[in-house]
Design a protein around this motif. Structure first.
Motif, PDB file in Angstrom:
ATOM      1  N   LYS A  48       0.843  -1.198   0.000  1.00 33.98           N
ATOM      2  CA  LYS A  48       0.000   0.000   0.000  1.00 33.98           C
ATOM      3  C   LYS A  48       0.879   1.250   0.000  1.00 33.98           C
ATOM      4  CE  LYS A  48      -3.865  -2.310   0.460  1.00 33.98           C
ATOM      5  NZ  LYS A  48      -4.889  -2.352  -0.553  1.00 33.98           N
ATOM      6  N   THR A  49       1.944   1.207  -0.776  1.00 35.36           N
ATOM      7  CA  THR A  49       2.904   2.312  -0.792  1.00 35.36           C
ATOM      8  C   THR A  49       2.322   3.595  -1.375  1.00 35.36           C
ATOM      9  OG1 THR A  49       3.809   1.492  -2.874  1.00 35.36           O
ATOM     10  CG2 THR A  49       4.920   0.803  -0.834  1.00 35.36           C
ATOM     11  N   ILE A  50       1.120   3.523  -1.874  1.00 33.45           N
ATOM     12  CA  ILE A  50       0.444   4.720  -2.363  1.00 33.45           C
ATOM     13  C   ILE A  50       0.315   5.761  -1.256  1.00 33.45           C
ATOM     14  CG2 ILE A  50      -1.894   3.861  -1.897  1.00 33.45           C
ATOM     15  CD1 ILE A  50      -0.931   5.845  -5.016  1.00 33.45           C
ATOM     16  N   TYR A  51       0.334   5.318   0.000  1.00 36.75           N
ATOM     17  CA  TYR A  51       0.227   6.233   1.139  1.00 36.75           C
ATOM     18  C   TYR A  51       1.507   7.046   1.381  1.00 36.75           C
ATOM     19  CZ  TYR A  51      -3.972   3.655   2.559  1.00 36.75           C
ATOM     20  OH  TYR A  51      -5.205   3.077   2.618  1.00 36.75           O
ATOM     21  N   LEU A  52       2.629   6.509   0.969  1.00 34.50           N
ATOM     22  CA  LEU A  52       3.907   7.138   1.323  1.00 34.50           C
ATOM     23  C   LEU A  52       4.052   8.576   0.815  1.00 34.50           C
ATOM     24  CD1 LEU A  52       6.314   4.084   1.119  1.00 34.50           C
ATOM     25  CD2 LEU A  52       5.342   5.174   3.149  1.00 34.50           C
ATOM     26  N   PRO A  53       3.710   8.878  -0.445  1.00 38.14           N
ATOM     27  CA  PRO A  53       3.814  10.281  -0.858  1.00 38.14           C
ATOM     28  C   PRO A  53       2.889  11.202  -0.052  1.00 38.14           C
ATOM     29  CG  PRO A  53       3.606   8.853  -2.771  1.00 38.14           C
ATOM     30  CD  PRO A  53       3.373   7.999  -1.560  1.00 38.14           C
ATOM     31  N   PHE A  54       1.694  10.731   0.276  1.00 38.05           N
ATOM     32  CA  PHE A  54       0.748  11.514   1.075  1.00 38.05           C
ATOM     33  C   PHE A  54       1.311  11.769   2.467  1.00 38.05           C
ATOM     34  CE2 PHE A  54      -2.791  11.250   4.185  1.00 38.05           C
ATOM     35  CZ  PHE A  54      -3.376  12.488   3.916  1.00 38.05           C
ATOM     36  N   ILE A  55       1.876  10.745   3.059  1.00 39.45           N
ATOM     37  CA  ILE A  55       2.467  10.876   4.402  1.00 39.45           C
ATOM     38  C   ILE A  55       3.630  11.858   4.367  1.00 39.45           C
ATOM     39  CG2 ILE A  55       3.802   9.642   6.161  1.00 39.45           C
ATOM     40  CD1 ILE A  55       2.063   7.146   5.485  1.00 39.45           C
ATOM     41  N   THR A  56       4.513  11.673   3.415  1.00 35.00           N
ATOM     42  CA  THR A  56       5.704  12.525   3.310  1.00 35.00           C
ATOM     43  C   THR A  56       5.327  13.976   3.017  1.00 35.00           C
ATOM     44  OG1 THR A  56       6.953  10.625   2.506  1.00 35.00           O
ATOM     45  CG2 THR A  56       7.928  12.783   2.146  1.00 35.00           C
ATOM     46  N   LEU A  57       4.400  14.171   2.101  1.00 30.91           N
ATOM     47  CA  LEU A  57       3.972  15.524   1.756  1.00 30.91           C
ATOM     48  C   LEU A  57       3.279  16.204   2.946  1.00 30.91           C
ATOM     49  CD1 LEU A  57       3.847  17.659  -0.459  1.00 30.91           C
ATOM     50  CD2 LEU A  57       1.673  16.658  -1.197  1.00 30.91           C
ATOM     51  N   SER A  58       2.445  15.468   3.664  1.00 27.72           N
ATOM     52  CA  SER A  58       1.767  16.035   4.840  1.00 27.72           C
ATOM     53  C   SER A  58       2.779  16.471   5.895  1.00 27.72           C
ATOM     54  CB  SER A  58       0.809  15.004   5.450  1.00 27.72           C
ATOM     55  OG  SER A  58      -0.187  14.656   4.536  1.00 27.72           O
ATOM     56  N   ALA A  59       3.767  15.623   6.148  1.00 25.77           N
ATOM     57  CA  ALA A  59       4.796  15.950   7.143  1.00 25.77           C
ATOM     58  C   ALA A  59       5.628  17.141   6.685  1.00 25.77           C
ATOM     59  CB  ALA A  59       5.681  14.738   7.395  1.00 25.77           C
ATOM     60  N   ALA A  60       5.971  17.174   5.424  1.00 26.12           N
ATOM     61  CA  ALA A  60       6.762  18.291   4.892  1.00 26.12           C
ATOM     62  C   ALA A  60       5.982  19.604   4.972  1.00 26.12           C
ATOM     63  CB  ALA A  60       7.175  18.008   3.450  1.00 26.12           C
ATOM     64  N   MET A  61       4.690  19.561   4.639  1.00 28.50           N
ATOM     65  CA  MET A  61       3.874  20.781   4.706  1.00 28.50           C
ATOM     66  C   MET A  61       3.752  21.286   6.145  1.00 28.50           C
ATOM     67  SD  MET A  61       1.041  19.903   1.723  1.00 28.50           S
ATOM     68  CE  MET A  61      -0.268  20.493   2.714  1.00 28.50           C
TER      69      MET A  61
END
Length: 173
Positions: A48-61
Motif C-alpha cells: 500500500k505504498t500509495i500512502y507514502l507520498p501523502f504521508i511525506t507531503l503532509s509531514a513536509a507541509m
C-alpha cells in the motif's frame, strides 16, 4: 544527545557553539523518524505504498508551516521543533496506515520502558556542569545509568536475564 555539546565544542569553530541546544531536539527528530521506519513497515508489506507520498507531503507541509511560525520567534530551536513535529506526524500516519493494512504486535510496554530509561539518563546528563572536564565524567555516568534504569523499570524478560548472566559468567572464567 548526551555528548552533543562537548562534541560540538571540540569539532566546530566557536561561532557555532551557540547551536548546542538544538542537538538534543535534532536527535529526538531522528529517533521519531526511526519510529516511522519501524512502524510503517506494514505499508510496504501490504503493498500500500500509495500512502507514502501523502504521508511525506503532509509531514513536509507541517514542517514548512511551523518553520514560518517558529523561526522568526524561536530561531534555530524553532526550526528543530518544527522538524520534530513533521516527523511525529509522519510517524503517526505511518503507524496508522501500516497498522490498518498489516498489524504488527509491537511490545509497547517495553518500548515505553526504553523511552523512560533513555529520558532519565538524558535528564541526569543535563545536570552535568558546563566545564567539559567535569561534564564528561558526569555524562558518562548518566549514560551508564541507562541499562540500570532498564533493569529497574522491568524491561528485561527472565530469559534475557538468564542469557545475560550466562554471558557475564563466561567472561569471569
Amino acid at each position: 544527545a548526551v555528548f552533543g555539546r562537548e562534541l560540538l565544542f571540540f569539532m566546530a569553530k566557536p561561532e557555532f557553539h551557540s547551536a548546542h541546544p538544538v542537538i538534543p531536539i535534532a536527535v529526538l527528530a531522528y529517533v521519531i523518524q526511526g519510529f516511522f521506519a519501524l512502524t510503517s513497515i506494514g505499508i510496504g508489506i501490504s503493498k500500500k505504498t500509495i500512502y507514502l507520498p501523502f504521508i511525506t507531503l503532509s509531514a513536509a507541509m507541517l514542517n514548512i508551516a511551523l518553520n514560518f511560525l517558529f523561526i522568526q520567534r524561536f530561531g534555530l530551536v524553532g526550526a528543530a521543533w518544527a522538524t520534530v513535529a513533521g516527523y511525529a506526524l509522519m510517524a503517526a500516519m505511518g503507524f496508522y496506515f501500516g497498522n490498518k493494512h498489516y498489524p504488527i504486535p509491537f511490545e509497547w510496554k517495553r518500548l515505553l520502558r526504553i523511552i523512560l530509561a533513555a529520558s532519565l539518563a538524558f535528564a541526569v546528563s543535563a545536570l552535568a556542569p558546563d566545564r567539559w572536564v567535569l561534564a564528561i565524567p558526569a555524562k558518562i555516568a548518566a549514560t551508564l545509568l541507562f541499562p540500570f534504569a532498564l533493569y529497574a523499570f522491568g524491561f528485561f524478560r527472565s530469559d534475557e536475564m538468564i542469557w545475560l548472566k550466562s554471558r557475564l559468567s563466561l567472561k569471569h572464567r
